[in-house]
Scaffold this motif. Structure first.
Motif, short mmCIF file in Angstrom:
data_model
loop_
_atom_site.label_atom_id
_atom_site.label_comp_id
_atom_site.label_asym_id
_atom_site.label_seq_id
_atom_site.Cartn_x
_atom_site.Cartn_y
_atom_site.Cartn_z
N TYR A 10 -23.34 40.36 -39.82
CA TYR A 10 -22.54 39.68 -38.79
C TYR A 10 -22.61 38.17 -38.98
O TYR A 10 -21.60 37.48 -38.96
N TRP A 11 -23.81 37.66 -39.16
CA TRP A 11 -24.00 36.22 -39.31
C TRP A 11 -23.34 35.71 -40.59
O TRP A 11 -22.73 34.63 -40.60
N GLN A 12 -23.42 36.46 -41.70
CA GLN A 12 -22.79 36.05 -42.95
C GLN A 12 -21.27 35.97 -42.80
O GLN A 12 -20.65 35.04 -43.30
N ARG A 13 -20.69 36.96 -42.13
CA ARG A 13 -19.25 36.93 -41.92
C ARG A 13 -18.85 35.76 -41.03
O ARG A 13 -17.82 35.11 -41.26
N ASN A 14 -19.67 35.46 -40.04
CA ASN A 14 -19.42 34.31 -39.17
C ASN A 14 -19.48 33.01 -39.98
O ASN A 14 -18.60 32.14 -39.84
N LEU A 15 -20.47 32.86 -40.83
CA LEU A 15 -20.60 31.65 -41.64
C LEU A 15 -19.45 31.50 -42.62
O LEU A 15 -18.96 30.38 -42.86
N LYS A 16 -18.99 32.60 -43.21
CA LYS A 16 -17.88 32.54 -44.17
C LYS A 16 -16.60 32.05 -43.50
O LYS A 16 -15.91 31.19 -44.04
N ILE A 17 -16.27 32.61 -42.34
CA ILE A 17 -15.03 32.20 -41.67
C ILE A 17 -15.15 30.76 -41.17
O ILE A 17 -14.20 30.00 -41.23
N THR A 18 -16.35 30.37 -40.72
CA THR A 18 -16.55 28.99 -40.27
C THR A 18 -16.38 28.02 -41.44
O THR A 18 -15.72 26.98 -41.29
N ALA A 19 -16.94 28.34 -42.60
CA ALA A 19 -16.80 27.48 -43.77
C ALA A 19 -15.34 27.37 -44.21
O ALA A 19 -14.85 26.28 -44.54
N LEU A 20 -14.63 28.49 -44.20
CA LEU A 20 -13.22 28.48 -44.58
C LEU A 20 -12.40 27.61 -43.63
O LEU A 20 -11.61 26.76 -44.06
N LEU A 21 -12.61 27.78 -42.34
CA LEU A 21 -11.84 26.99 -41.37
C LEU A 21 -12.23 25.52 -41.39
O LEU A 21 -11.37 24.65 -41.21
N LEU A 22 -13.49 25.21 -41.65
CA LEU A 22 -13.89 23.80 -41.80
C LEU A 22 -13.27 23.19 -43.05
O LEU A 22 -12.93 22.00 -43.06
N GLY A 23 -13.12 23.98 -44.10
CA GLY A 23 -12.44 23.51 -45.30
C GLY A 23 -10.99 23.16 -45.02
O GLY A 23 -10.48 22.13 -45.46
N ILE A 24 -10.31 24.03 -44.28
CA ILE A 24 -8.92 23.76 -43.89
C ILE A 24 -8.86 22.51 -43.02
O ILE A 24 -8.00 21.64 -43.22
N TRP A 25 -9.79 22.39 -42.06
CA TRP A 25 -9.83 21.20 -41.21
C TRP A 25 -10.01 19.94 -42.05
O TRP A 25 -9.32 18.94 -41.83
N PHE A 26 -10.90 19.97 -43.04
CA PHE A 26 -11.15 18.81 -43.89
C PHE A 26 -9.90 18.41 -44.66
O PHE A 26 -9.54 17.23 -44.71
N VAL A 27 -9.21 19.39 -45.24
CA VAL A 27 -8.00 19.11 -46.00
C VAL A 27 -6.94 18.48 -45.11
O VAL A 27 -6.33 17.47 -45.46
N VAL A 28 -6.73 19.07 -43.94
CA VAL A 28 -5.70 18.55 -43.03
C VAL A 28 -6.05 17.15 -42.54
O VAL A 28 -5.19 16.28 -42.44
N THR A 29 -7.32 16.92 -42.26
CA THR A 29 -7.74 15.64 -41.68
C THR A 29 -7.82 14.52 -42.72
O THR A 29 -7.31 13.42 -42.49
N PHE A 30 -8.44 14.79 -43.84
CA PHE A 30 -8.73 13.71 -44.79
C PHE A 30 -7.82 13.70 -46.02
O PHE A 30 -7.40 12.63 -46.45
N VAL A 31 -7.52 14.83 -46.59
CA VAL A 31 -6.73 14.86 -47.82
C VAL A 31 -5.28 14.46 -47.54
O VAL A 31 -4.72 13.64 -48.26
N PHE A 32 -4.69 15.03 -46.49
CA PHE A 32 -3.31 14.67 -46.18
C PHE A 32 -3.19 13.18 -45.84
O PHE A 32 -2.24 12.52 -46.25
N SER A 33 -4.15 12.63 -45.10
CA SER A 33 -4.07 11.21 -44.76
C SER A 33 -4.32 10.34 -45.99
O SER A 33 -3.78 9.23 -46.08
N PHE A 34 -5.11 10.80 -46.94
CA PHE A 34 -5.35 10.04 -48.16
C PHE A 34 -4.06 9.91 -48.98
O PHE A 34 -3.81 8.88 -49.62
N TYR A 35 -3.24 10.95 -48.96
CA TYR A 35 -1.97 10.94 -49.69
C TYR A 35 -0.78 10.63 -48.79
O TYR A 35 0.34 11.02 -49.11
N ALA A 36 -0.99 9.92 -47.72
CA ALA A 36 0.09 9.65 -46.77
C ALA A 36 1.24 8.87 -47.41
O ALA A 36 2.41 9.14 -47.13
N ARG A 37 0.95 7.91 -48.26
CA ARG A 37 2.02 7.13 -48.89
C ARG A 37 2.92 8.01 -49.73
O ARG A 37 4.15 7.89 -49.69
N GLU A 38 2.31 8.89 -50.50
CA GLU A 38 3.10 9.80 -51.33
C GLU A 38 3.87 10.80 -50.47
O GLU A 38 5.00 11.15 -50.78
#
Length: 87
Positions: A10-38
């Motif tokens: 149960y805990w492993q599945r919870n950690l996997k989904i949390t890591a995946l969603l944090l990865g998506i959050w990171f991309v949306v927050t930082f990667v998209f803003s880094f490439y805002a000019r493009e």
């Protein structure tokens, strides 16, 4: 308290989904803003795409992440028998 295999799974599945969603959050927050000019070279509904992601798109993604996590964890809780009972 001793953790059983079921608790560990149960805990492993919870950690996997949390890591995946944090990865998506990171991309949306930082990667998209880094490439805002493009991204501003592309327009979406009459607005530059970089502006749209910053002003509206990221907020929509954040709400979707919260909704998905709550739904996923409710299903996981039910599957492992740790759901909160309705009173």
């Amino acid at each position: 308290m001793q953790l059983t295999e079921k608790h560990k799974e149960y805990w492993q599945r919870n950690l996997k989904i949390t890591a995946l969603l944090l990865g998506i959050w990171f991309v949306v927050t930082f990667v998209f803003s880094f490439y805002a000019r493009e991204l501003n070279e592309i327009t979406f509904i009459g607005f530059p795409l970089g502006f749209y992601f910053g002003a509206q798109g990221s907020l929509i993604i954040y709400v979707a992440i919260i909704w998905f996590y709550a739904r996923y964890m409710n299903n996981l809780d039910n599957e492992y028998g740790v759901a909160e009972g309705e009173e």
